[in-house]
Design an enzyme around this catalytic site. Structure first.
Site, PDB file in Angstrom:
ATOM      1  N   HIS A  16      52.553  22.281  72.133  1.00  0.00           N
ATOM      2  CA  HIS A  16      51.093  22.246  72.039  1.00  0.00           C
ATOM      3  C   HIS A  16      50.594  21.032  72.810  1.00  0.00           C
ATOM      4  CE1 HIS A  16      51.133  25.217  68.707  1.00  0.00           C
ATOM      5  NE2 HIS A  16      52.331  24.684  68.530  1.00  0.00           N
ATOM      6  N   ASP A 248      58.014  22.500  69.839  1.00  0.00           N
ATOM      7  CA  ASP A 248      56.840  22.655  68.978  1.00  0.00           C
ATOM      8  C   ASP A 248      56.109  21.327  68.805  1.00  0.00           C
ATOM      9  OD1 ASP A 248      54.957  24.057  67.567  1.00  0.00           O
ATOM     10  OD2 ASP A 248      56.082  24.119  65.706  1.00  0.00           O
TER      11      ASP A 248
HETATM   12  O1  DOR Z   1      53.293  22.538  62.503  1.00  0.00           O
HETATM   13  C1  DOR Z   1      52.712  23.244  63.312  1.00  0.00           C
HETATM   14  N1  DOR Z   1      51.719  22.756  64.077  1.00  0.00           N
HETATM   15  N2  DOR Z   1      53.065  24.526  63.417  1.00  0.00           N
HETATM   16  C2  DOR Z   1      52.369  25.390  64.163  1.00  0.00           C
HETATM   17  O2  DOR Z   1      52.718  26.553  64.183  1.00  0.00           O
HETATM   18  C3  DOR Z   1      51.170  24.959  64.896  1.00  0.00           C
HETATM   19  C4  DOR Z   1      51.183  23.522  65.144  1.00  0.00           C
HETATM   20  C5  DOR Z   1      49.857  22.949  65.578  1.00  0.00           C
HETATM   21  O3  DOR Z   1      49.215  23.564  66.445  1.00  0.00           O
HETATM   22  O4  DOR Z   1      49.484  21.888  65.096  1.00  0.00           O
HETATM   23 ZN    ZN Z   2      53.915  25.747  67.763  1.00  0.00          ZN
END
Ligand code: DOR
Ligand code: ZN
Length: 345
Positions: A16, A248
């Site tokens: 992200h 992630d």
């Molecule tokens: O912990 C997470 N944060 N899991 C996700 O699936 C999305 C992500 C976020 O965008 O902050």
């Molecule tokens: Zn993610």
């Protein structure tokens, strides 16, 4: 003892970046290590069309430091009303590398996600025909399902049906956290793979809940019990082509993590490669690291492996307690710890 390791330049198959100032702050951390990254589309509003993805990609590229080679690979946020023609056009134009299935309300900015997986079956049919990869956040969202059981339940309720109905669809089961997911992926054909984060290799759920609530160890899917962590470590270090690196990395400012209702997400981009390497060394599997970090992902996505290489050297690196992101504090994964490897040069 091995003191240096040279591997093809790795890629991050799930992260992200956010947008705006935060994005400009975090992109350089990833571009320092990785040649490419699959960028998640859960912005607010989400990246649901080719046009939005093209613009977002331009903003990311503008944030890459001068002289650094880095390619963002974009994903389409699937909704109940995704237009299969737009998705197919974006893929054939080289804008979309994959599409992302978020069950509605499963995680951060997923309110516009898919309310019922069967609603997007026409889109999945088109993706199967056109060879577009489906990335899945595999958790059910029903209130009556325990949060620790949501991944396993998703396999039984949805994953098996998706694979059975679309036997040639390429599916990445994202950020897997359970032995159930490892077993499921291993049972499937070569069209089904999984990404694994560094945090799910390092911690079990105690790290989140023992000695007080630890918000910086909270992400979704949440870390599970120790047996699951061990299954993930075995899968990642097995050399199987089905498992590859996806951090992630999910930056949230300290102020929204350390609060009465803290956000899910771990900001692991600053020392991601070093974090994974620690696991591979502990498992005696340094020889399997290049496959996991640099080879299996491109092979699955049908992309060339990197022509560049990076060298990692055994030098202690201290991870700061805090980093500055656009004038505000953000706590990196491994804050305050010392890691044993760093990228040379
Ligand atoms: O912990 C997470 N944060 N899991 C996700 O699936 C999305 C992500 C976020 O965008 O902050
Ligand atoms: Zn993610």
């Amino acid at each position: 003892m091995t003191n240096t390791l040279t591997i093809r330049r790795p890629d991050d198959w799930h992260l992200h970046f956010r947008d705006g100032d935060i994005m400009r702050g975090v992109v350089p951390y990833t571009a320092r290590q990785f040649g490419r990254a699959i960028v998640m589309p859960n912005l607010s509003p989400p990246v649901t069309t080719t046009a939005l993805a093209r613009e977002y990609r331009d903003r990311i590229i503008a944030a890459v430091p001068d002289g650094v080679e880095f390619t963002p690979l974009m994903t389409c946020y699937l909704t109940d009303t995704t237009d299969p023609d737009d998705l197919a056009m974006g893929a054939s134009d080289g804008v979309f590398t994959a599409a992302k299935l978020y069950p509605a309300n499963a995680t951060t900015n997923s309110a516009h996600g898919v309310s019922d997986v069967e609603k997007i079956y026409p889109v999945l049919k088109r993706m199967e025909a056109d060879g577009i990869v489906l990335c899945v956040h595999g958790e059910v969202t029903d209130n009556d399902i325990d949060v620790f059981d949501r991944e396993a339940e998703f396999i039984d309720r949805h994953m098996r049906a998706i694979i059975a109905n679309f036997p040639n669809l390429k599916v990445v089961f994202e950020h897997i956290t359970t032995s159930d997911a490892v077993d499921f992926v291993n049972e499937c054909g070569s069209n089904v793979a999984a990404t694994i984060t560094p945090q799910h290799l390092h911690i079990n759920r105690n790290a989140m809940l023992v000695g007080g609530i630890q918000p910086h160890n909270y992400c979704l899917p949440v870390a599970k019990r120790e047996t699951h962590r061990l299954a993930l470590r075995a899968a990642a270090t097995s050399g199987s082509a089905k498992f590859f690196l996806g951090t992630d990395s999910a930056p949230h400012l300290r102020s929204v993590k350390e609060t009465s209702c803290g956000c899910a997400g771990i900001f692991n981009a600053p020392f991601a490669i070093e974090s994974y390497l620690a696991v591979f060394e502990e498992e005696g599997a340094l020889d399997k690291f290049e496959a996991f970090a640099s080879l299996n992902g491109p092979a699955f996505y049908g992309l060339a492996v990197s022509e560049e290489s990076i060298t990692l050297e055994r030098v202690a690196v201290h991870v700061p307690d805090m980093l500055d992101l656009t004038g505000e504090d953000i706590v990196p994964w491994h804050a305050g710890q010392t890691l044993n490897w760093r990228i040379a040069g």
